[in-house]
Design an enzyme around this catalytic site. Structure first.
Site, PDB file in Angstrom:
ATOM      1  CG  HIS A   1      -2.997   3.694   2.009  1.00 46.24           C
ATOM      2  ND1 HIS A   1      -3.586   3.268   0.832  1.00 46.24           N
ATOM      3  CD2 HIS A   1      -2.996   2.618   2.852  1.00 46.24           C
ATOM      4  CE1 HIS A   1      -3.902   1.993   0.964  1.00 46.24           C
ATOM      5  NE2 HIS A   1      -3.568   1.581   2.171  1.00 46.24           N
TER       6      HIS A   1
ATOM      7  CG  ASN B   1      -6.446  -0.647   1.271  1.00 47.64           C
ATOM      8  OD1 ASN B   1      -5.739  -0.187   0.377  1.00 47.64           O
ATOM      9  ND2 ASN B   1      -5.946  -1.172   2.374  1.00 47.64           N
TER      10      ASN B   1
ATOM     11  CB  CYS C   1      -0.935   0.011   1.200  1.00 48.59           C
ATOM     12  SG  CYS C   1      -2.040  -1.397   1.237  1.00 48.59           S
TER      13      CYS C   1
HETATM   14  O1  UT7 Z   1      -3.597  -0.916   3.689  1.00 47.37           O
HETATM   15  C1  UT7 Z   1      -2.691  -1.638   4.454  1.00 47.37           C
HETATM   16  C2  UT7 Z   1      -2.863  -1.362   5.859  1.00 47.37           C
HETATM   17  N1  UT7 Z   1      -4.070  -1.974   6.371  1.00 47.37           N
HETATM   18  C3  UT7 Z   1      -4.689  -1.377   7.338  1.00 47.37           C
HETATM   19  O2  UT7 Z   1      -4.324  -0.307   7.712  1.00 47.37           O
HETATM   20  C4  UT7 Z   1      -5.863  -2.082   8.002  1.00 47.37           C
HETATM   21  C5  UT7 Z   1      -5.746  -1.892   9.494  1.00 47.37           C
HETATM   22  N2  UT7 Z   1      -6.773  -2.588  10.265  1.00 47.37           N
HETATM   23  C6  UT7 Z   1      -8.064  -2.230  10.205  1.00 47.37           C
HETATM   24  O3  UT7 Z   1      -8.444  -1.367   9.434  1.00 47.37           O
HETATM   25  C7  UT7 Z   1      -9.021  -2.889  11.158  1.00 47.37           C
HETATM   26  O4  UT7 Z   1      -8.298  -3.655  12.090  1.00 47.37           O
HETATM   27  C8  UT7 Z   1     -10.077  -3.784  10.467  1.00 47.37           C
HETATM   28  C9  UT7 Z   1     -11.065  -2.915   9.726  1.00 47.37           C
HETATM   29  C10 UT7 Z   1      -9.407  -4.741   9.504  1.00 47.37           C
HETATM   30  C11 UT7 Z   1     -10.862  -4.582  11.491  1.00 47.37           C
HETATM   31  O5  UT7 Z   1     -11.465  -3.720  12.453  1.00 47.37           O
HETATM   32  P1  UT7 Z   1     -11.281  -3.988  14.012  1.00 47.37           P
HETATM   33  O6  UT7 Z   1     -12.053  -2.960  14.694  1.00 47.37           O
HETATM   34  O7  UT7 Z   1      -9.798  -4.040  14.287  1.00 47.37           O
HETATM   35  O8  UT7 Z   1     -11.967  -5.381  14.180  1.00 47.37           O
HETATM   36  P2  UT7 Z   1     -11.320  -6.770  14.680  1.00 47.37           P
HETATM   37  O9  UT7 Z   1     -10.418  -7.357  13.647  1.00 47.37           O
HETATM   38  O10 UT7 Z   1     -10.770  -6.576  16.040  1.00 47.37           O
HETATM   39  O11 UT7 Z   1     -12.620  -7.663  14.758  1.00 47.37           O
HETATM   40  C12 UT7 Z   1     -13.703  -7.367  15.664  1.00 47.37           C
HETATM   41  C13 UT7 Z   1     -14.807  -8.374  15.457  1.00 47.37           C
HETATM   42  C14 UT7 Z   1     -14.306  -9.816  15.461  1.00 47.37           C
HETATM   43  O12 UT7 Z   1     -15.282 -10.603  16.104  1.00 47.37           O
HETATM   44  P3  UT7 Z   1     -15.109 -11.042  17.669  1.00 47.37           P
HETATM   45  O13 UT7 Z   1     -13.825 -11.826  17.699  1.00 47.37           O
HETATM   46  O14 UT7 Z   1     -15.021  -9.764  18.422  1.00 47.37           O
HETATM   47  O15 UT7 Z   1     -16.332 -11.830  17.916  1.00 47.37           O
HETATM   48  C15 UT7 Z   1     -14.250 -10.194  14.009  1.00 47.37           C
HETATM   49  O16 UT7 Z   1     -14.446 -11.581  13.788  1.00 47.37           O
HETATM   50  O17 UT7 Z   1     -15.408  -8.181  14.184  1.00 47.37           O
HETATM   51  C16 UT7 Z   1     -15.434  -9.429  13.459  1.00 47.37           C
HETATM   52  N3  UT7 Z   1     -15.338  -9.128  12.047  1.00 47.37           N
HETATM   53  C17 UT7 Z   1     -16.399  -8.825  11.286  1.00 47.37           C
HETATM   54  N4  UT7 Z   1     -17.706  -8.713  11.586  1.00 47.37           N
HETATM   55  C18 UT7 Z   1     -18.533  -8.358  10.595  1.00 47.37           C
HETATM   56  C19 UT7 Z   1     -14.214  -9.083  11.255  1.00 47.37           C
HETATM   57  N5  UT7 Z   1     -14.566  -8.754  10.009  1.00 47.37           N
HETATM   58  C20 UT7 Z   1     -15.893  -8.575  10.002  1.00 47.37           C
HETATM   59  C21 UT7 Z   1     -16.826  -8.232   9.003  1.00 47.37           C
HETATM   60  N6  UT7 Z   1     -18.121  -8.133   9.348  1.00 47.37           N
HETATM   61  N7  UT7 Z   1     -16.473  -7.973   7.726  1.00 47.37           N
END
Ligand code: UT7
Length: 320
Positions: free
Chosen positions: A247, A277, A114
């Site tokens: 980005h 993204n 990215c």
């Molecule tokens: O471009 C390169 C750089 N990339 C980035 O900068 C991405 C950085 N990370 C992020 O943007 C975020 O971490 C995400 C958007 C990927 C995820 O958001 P988060 O607030 O960190 O969520 P999480 O991964 O901690 O997941 C929270 C919950 C989980 O469920 P439990 O374990 O709490 O029951 C996941 O399983 O959300 C669940 N989850 C979803 N639920 C509904 C993960 N993906 C989804 C989804 N829909 N698509």
């Protein structure tokens, strides 16, 4: 005499097909509300069958050339930031060179995921300043849809396809151009955002897998430092910035960086809601949008920043 790499034109291209969060929710255990709240994303563009990264790159490049009032024959350097090349080898940039009808100069890919556009821009700037080339096309182009497991909700909702490009030319005695770039990598983050395969490991390209929370935490921390440090190096204050062109991985990361800079949201270019993204393409896509809709004007001070797998991150200051 000091040479500066000046942006003469910008261009971009998005594939026709657009997929909304609701469409993904029809087969994935996710919802529009979850995706918007966690990322700010509402939709993403997806390349058509038979439409490759090089095709997207060529369309963005042609638009940038047109804006710069130049032809492919005026270009002697192409650097393509991408992590989704048409083939494992050779460099997709050479295919772009051929498709544009450019017969001289050099063309190569830059791999920083990215952050690919920021790294490519800094590399092109160094080439131009050293006289190794005079006029460059710097492109960020990706077909992320080809390295996504569409049944993995944790990554499928995040990415999109697209391309953006700028024409850079070495000029003397000007205040315009790239003022400087700050690039960093930390290989300790390698496993936090990578694909499940590659030519040397599994002989397949694999799918993106990510420890979202780790990447998020590192992105906020590293970008905060990268934007403060580059302003300090160039003896500029946050108030002098006209625009932040970040980005577009996650609106929450962008908001955190803007807050660190004390920049109001009106000075931040957002495209993530409609494009998701697009990896190396997101910065030139956002830059082109804001140039074309008249927000970013000649003479404006623009700060670009990106954080990526690797980890690889950086910032660039441009006087437009
Ligand atoms: O471009 C390169 C750089 N990339 C980035 O900068 C991405 C950085 N990370 C992020 O943007 C975020 O971490 C995400 C958007 C990927 C995820 O958001 P988060 O607030 O960190 O969520 P999480 O991964 O901690 O997941 C929270 C919950 C989980 O469920 P439990 O374990 O709490 O029951 C996941 O399983 O959300 C669940 N989850 C979803 N639920 C509904 C993960 N993906 C989804 C989804 N829909 N698509």
């Amino acid at each position: 005499m000091t040479l500066r790499s000046v942006i003469l034109g910008t261009g971009s291209y998005l594939p026709k097909k657009k997929v909304t969060n609701d469409e993904l929710s029809q087969y994935l255990d996710t919802s529009h509300e979850w995706i918007v709240e966690r990322t700010g994303i509402c939709a993403r563009h997806i390349a058509a069958e038979g439409e490759y990264t090089s095709d997207l790159a060529v369309k963005a490049a042609q638009q940038a050339l047109e804006a710069a009032h130049l032809t492919p024959q005026d270009i002697d350097l192409i650097i393509l930031g991408t992590c989704t090349p048409d083939h494992t080898l050779p460099a997709t940039a050479t295919r772009v060179q051929a498709k544009l009808g450019m017969t001289k100069g050099i063309a190569f890919d830059q791999a920083a995921v990215c952050s690919g556009f920021i790294f490519a821009l800094a590399t092109a700037d160094a080439y131009l300043k050293q006289g190794m080339a005079k006029t460059a096309l710097v492109i960020g182009a990706e077909t992320m849809s080809r390295v996504i497991d569409w049944n993995d909700r944790s990554t499928a909702v995040l990415f999109g396809d697209g391309a953006g490009a700028v024409v850079l030319q070495a000029q003397k005695e000007t205040d315009r151009g790239i003022l400087g770039s700050l690039l960093r990598t930390n290989g300790a983050g390698y496993d936090s955002l990578c694909t499940t395969g590659g030519p040397s490991t599994t002989q397949t390209s694999g799918f993106v897998k990510m420890s979202g929370r780790d990447v998020f935490k590192n992105a906020v921390q590293s970008l905060g430092e990268a934007v403060e440090e580059i302003l300090k190096i160039h003896d500029l204050s946050q108030d002098e910035l006209d625009w932040l062109v970040p980005h577009q991985a996650n609106k929450r990361i962008i908001d955190a960086t803007a807050k660190k800079l004390g920049l109001p949201d009106e000075k931040v270019i957002h495209t993530g809601a409609e494009q998701a993204n697009t990896s190396a393409a997101s910065i030139p896509l956002a830059l082109d949008k804001a140039v074309r809709d008249g927000r970013i004007k000649k003479g404006d001070l623009v700060l670009c920043e990106a954080f990526a797998g690797g980890y690889a991150w950086g910032s660039t200051l441009i006087r437009m």
